[in-house]
Design an enzyme around this catalytic site. Sequence first.
Site, short mmCIF file in Angstrom:
data_model
loop_
_atom_site.label_atom_id
_atom_site.label_comp_id
_atom_site.label_asym_id
_atom_site.label_seq_id
_atom_site.Cartn_x
_atom_site.Cartn_y
_atom_site.Cartn_z
CB CYS A 24 -1.15 -15.56 51.70
SG CYS A 24 -0.58 -17.04 52.56
CB CYS A 53 -4.37 -16.84 53.43
SG CYS A 53 -3.07 -16.23 54.53
#
Length: 331
Positions: A111, A114
């Site tokens: 991600c 993230c």
Amino acid sequence: MRRVSASGLAAISRAVGGVAVAPSAAGNHAQHHHRLFQAALFSTNSNSSCESRSHWFSNNRIAADQVARAVAGTMFFSVAATTLVEEVNAKEPVQSKFRPKDVVLYQYEACPFCNKVKAFLDYYDIPYKIVEVNPMNKKEIKFSEYQKVPILMVDGEQMVDSSDIIDKLDKKIHPEVSKDSVGQDGEEKKWRGWVDNHLVHILSPNIYRSPSEALESFDYITSHGNFSFTERITAKYAGAAAMYFVSKRLKKKYNITDARASLYEAAETWVDALKGQDFLGGGKPNLADLAVYGVLRPIRYLRSGKDMVEHTRIGDWYSRMENAVGVSSKI
């Protein structure tokens, strides 16, 4: 490579001031330490060891005083190389009284949002644990009403949304620091917004551009994600096929006609924004540098990332960021 700072030059100056090296010995040791220094810079493990030179000394019949000067020369280059390696890989220090004690990141490995948070944590050397969330059932984040990642728990406090997480962490570790000027703060904020509102949207059409690239991406995702064996196989092939078609819709939604050209244009736009500096923050990365680096990190060694570095000028900046952020502070 980043320029040597004043502290690095001072260390070299101090070493030079106390050393007079025999020319022949200095040449050999300089060459040897140059190789060690290069290896340290480009290796993930920068540990080094000293090897015995007694055989070299006996074969070359160096006099005792020459040996002493050669050893001093070795010490000089060791100090200089060690200092330079530390300078290149230096992280931004955080006072212990402001450093969070217990940090847990709930994430998907691939991600981009993230990875923005991880870039910040790594750069400031804040130790953190990772909980890889299973995207099928999200059981790891059932405790939270916020059913997206990243979720960051900091000393028991839940933080969500990558940009908000970074803003709160930045204030937490720098409570006494204010921005130098509204203009600089505005420039940093502008490019952080560009990352969230533009750069991230052109990543999916690139990493899922073709069926083979979609499979490459999902092979990475399923290898690093929290999947059972059956979920891994299913996700790899079904997910790659689904995202290949989703990427087509994303291209239309964000008016992307040529995915690679859009990625290259974004990379060049970012390099132009640096205005010849090492980082947007000048001598060191700021939050915008960390945001761009964070979202690009998952794709850097996929085909799309390799193409981006090969066909644009972003590679030098990315390498400087790799050195500045250094190794992960994950525990």
